[in-house]
Structures are given as structure tokens and as C-alpha cells.
Design an enzyme around this catalytic site. Structure first.
Site, short mmCIF file in Angstrom:
data_model
loop_
_atom_site.label_atom_id
_atom_site.label_comp_id
_atom_site.label_asym_id
_atom_site.label_seq_id
_atom_site.Cartn_x
_atom_site.Cartn_y
_atom_site.Cartn_z
N GLY A 26 57.61 51.93 21.24
CA GLY A 26 58.39 50.99 22.04
C GLY A 26 59.29 51.76 22.97
O GLY A 26 60.02 52.66 22.53
N GLY A 36 56.53 67.77 38.46
CA GLY A 36 57.98 67.63 38.36
C GLY A 36 58.46 66.25 38.72
O GLY A 36 57.89 65.24 38.30
N ASP A 70 49.54 65.10 24.63
CA ASP A 70 49.67 63.65 24.70
C ASP A 70 50.89 63.32 25.55
O ASP A 70 52.01 63.70 25.22
CB ASP A 70 49.83 63.07 23.29
CG ASP A 70 50.03 61.56 23.27
OD1 ASP A 70 49.82 60.92 24.32
OD2 ASP A 70 50.39 61.03 22.21
N ALA A 101 54.97 59.75 25.49
CA ALA A 101 56.42 59.54 25.51
C ALA A 101 57.15 60.49 26.46
O ALA A 101 58.37 60.66 26.35
CB ALA A 101 56.97 59.68 24.10
N ALA A 102 56.42 61.08 27.39
CA ALA A 102 57.05 62.04 28.30
C ALA A 102 58.19 61.40 29.09
O ALA A 102 59.29 61.94 29.19
CB ALA A 102 56.01 62.63 29.25
N GLY A 103 57.92 60.23 29.66
CA GLY A 103 58.94 59.55 30.45
C GLY A 103 60.11 59.09 29.61
O GLY A 103 61.26 59.14 30.05
N ASP A 104 59.84 58.64 28.39
CA ASP A 104 60.93 58.19 27.51
C ASP A 104 61.84 59.34 27.11
O ASP A 104 63.06 59.19 27.06
CB ASP A 104 60.35 57.52 26.26
CG ASP A 104 59.61 56.24 26.59
OD1 ASP A 104 59.92 55.62 27.62
OD2 ASP A 104 58.72 55.86 25.81
N ASP A 156 53.12 51.69 17.63
CA ASP A 156 52.02 52.19 18.45
C ASP A 156 50.79 52.44 17.60
O ASP A 156 50.84 53.14 16.59
CB ASP A 156 52.41 53.51 19.13
CG ASP A 156 53.45 53.33 20.22
OD1 ASP A 156 53.65 52.19 20.66
OD2 ASP A 156 54.05 54.35 20.63
#
Length: 290
Positions: free
Chosen positions: A28, A215, A236, A239-242, A2
């Protein structure tokens, strides 16, 4: 790898803005999720490909530092390791352009060599930064083996056939990804419900729609449930979803039910958004269990 660019605000079409900084951070989607699962104590291995370059070697080493088995991450001579260019504004929101590089080389034939690794696993987690045909091939293989299959449908693709989704246990789109997958506008909670049920009709067993600070919502054939999240100051959201997906999978592997696993995932993502970067933001087990 990244390339993260920090700026006051996102440029509009035709606009030039001054950035504040630029940083190279291992990333990634698949690697982020593997790294996060490793940090949380999961027994995790990754199947993938990198180029024979400095980025590829650094990415593999970073995964190994988190306890991830990388023997199935192949180094492709002459290939270029995948890259992402991420712009982050002062509110922590981001926009991302991904260059697939050797991710395109994660083909059915390449994955077939590691079928025994899939057979030895309980949960198979996939993303859409490798060819969709490979994802569907592995999904079919995993379903036939009786594995739990989780797909993080990012970057989302339009008009995938219903066969792609049939037998998937969980997908985790955000609102914009659900909009792309269904081809319909997602503006209200009812739109989210309707969109999720469209995915159930395609063969998915459970849809977890992440809603940022609001949520997430779980929709299954048995009904729906909303999960509020802890309010934090986002630095930032890259990468919250990861981090959510990884923690969700780790919790399932430890015998937690779906709702418990979702709450565990929310705790992980709440920590991740308070830090910069992708893998650099992933929490340790102690940080979300204390």
C-alpha cells in the site's frame, strides 16, 4: 496486501505465461511510505483504514514494528483490506493492479476525526489510493494550518481540477504519471520540463519527476535541476518511489533543504530496488548514511 508474482516476462494481451513464484508482502503506497519513514527514524503516524481480516491485522502490526503510530488506522467491520496484484519480470520492472477495499472508506468525515493529529504534524504526505475528494480536503486543511504538503500522485488521475493542486508544496510523479496528470505526451527532457511547468501553473510549488535509473528532475518557479542517481542492479522496482518519498519527507523534517532531501531520497530508493517486495525492501537509516 501485495500479492507479488514473479515471471520471466510480462504477458501481452491474450497471452498466458508461467509465473515463477507468488508471495504475500505488506504494501500500500501510504503504508509503504509510513513504514519507510519509521525505519529511517522519522516520527510518523498514519491515518487510514483496513478490514477486520487477517490482512488488516498483519498490516497494522507490520507498521507498528517499524515505529509507526497506527492509532488512526481504523479497522472497519465487514470491510475488505486493500490489495494489490504485482507482476515483476526478470528485469525488475513491474505492473500493478490495485483493489482499493477499505481505502475507499477513508472519507472526509473519517479524517476529520483526526484533525488534531494533522495539526500536530509538520509534514503531511498523501497518495491517490484513497478518494481524491479526501486528499483535497486534507490538503486544504493542512495548507490553512501552514503544514508542508507532499502528494505522491499515484495511481495518477486525469482531469483533476486546478483547485486540487493549489497550495501543494511538492508532487512526485514519474514520467507516466506526469503524462496522465497533464494530458500530454512525455517523451523528452523538454516534455518533462513543460509538463512540470503545467503543474506549477495549477498551483504546485515544486515538481519532482522521478526518471528511474536516470535520476530525477526538480522544477520550481526558480528553475530546474537534474539529479543523477547511483547505478545499481534492480531486482524489483515496486517500492522505489515510496522509499524516495518517505526519505525525502524525513530529510525535510530534519531541516535539510529540498536538494539535500532529494539526494537522501535517492539513496533510499537505490537500496530498495535491490530487494524484492515493498515494505520488505525498505532500508534502515544506517544503510543509507554509512
Amino acid at each position: 496486501m501485495d500479492c507479488m508474482i514473479e515471471t520471466h516476462h510480462m504477458p501481452k494481451p491474450g497471452e498466458t505465461v508461467l509465473g515463477n513464484s507468488v508471495t504475500l508482502i505488506p504494501g500500500g503506497k501510504g503504508a509503504n511510505q509510513a513504514y519507510a519513514a519509521g525505519k529511517l527514524g522519522g516520527r510518523i503516524g498514519m491515518i487510514g483504514a483496513v478490514g477486520d481480516d487477517a490482512y488488516g491485522r498483519r498490516l497494522k502490526g507490520n507498521l507498528e514494528d517499524a515505529g509507526v503510530n497506527t492509532e488512526c488506522v481504523e479497522i472497519i467491520c465487514g470491510g475488505t483490506t486493500g490489495q494489490a496484484f504485482i507482476t515483476v519480470d526478470e528485469d525488475g520492472e513491474n505492473a500493478i493492479i490495485v483493489i482499493q477495499g477499505t481505502n475507499r472508506d477513508v472519507t472526509r468525515d473519517r479524517v476529520q476525526k483526526f484533525a488534531e493529529k494533522i495539526r500536530d504534524s509538520d509534514i503531511i504526505v498523501m497518495q491517490m489510493e484513497i478518494p481524491a475528494s479526501t486528499v483535497e480536503y486534507v490538503k486544504d486543511m493542512a495548507v490553512e494550518m501552514g503544514k508542508t504538503v507532499i502528494i505522491d500522485p499515484a495511481p495518477a488521475q486525469r482531469e483533476l481540477p486546478d483547485s486540487f493542486w493549489k497550495g501543494v508544496d511538492y508532487i512526485k510523479p514519474n514520467e507516466s504519471e506526469l503524462e496522465i496528470l497533464t494530458g500530454r505526451k512525455i517523451r523528452t527532457k523538454q516534455d518533462i520540463r513543460d509538463g512540470a511547468r503545467m503543474m506549477l501553473d495549477k498551483g504546485v510549488k515544486g515538481v519532482i519527476v522521478t526518471l528511474g535509473e536516470d535520476g530525477c528532475m526538480l522544477v520550481t518557479e526558480n528553475g530546474e535541476k537534474s539529479f543523477e542517481t547511483t547505478k545499481v542492479k534492480a531486482v524489483d522496482t515496486t517500492a522505489a518511489g515510496d522509499s524516495f518519498t518517505a526519505a525525502f519527507a524525513v530529510a525535510l523534517s530534519e531541516g535539510k533543504d529540498c536538494e539535500e532531501a532529494i539526494r537522501f531520497g535517492q539513496k533510499a530508493s537505490a537500496v530498495a530496488v535491490t530487494r524484492k517486495g515493498a515494505q520488505t525492501s525498505m532500508p534502515s537509516r544506517s544503510e543509507i548514511t554509512n
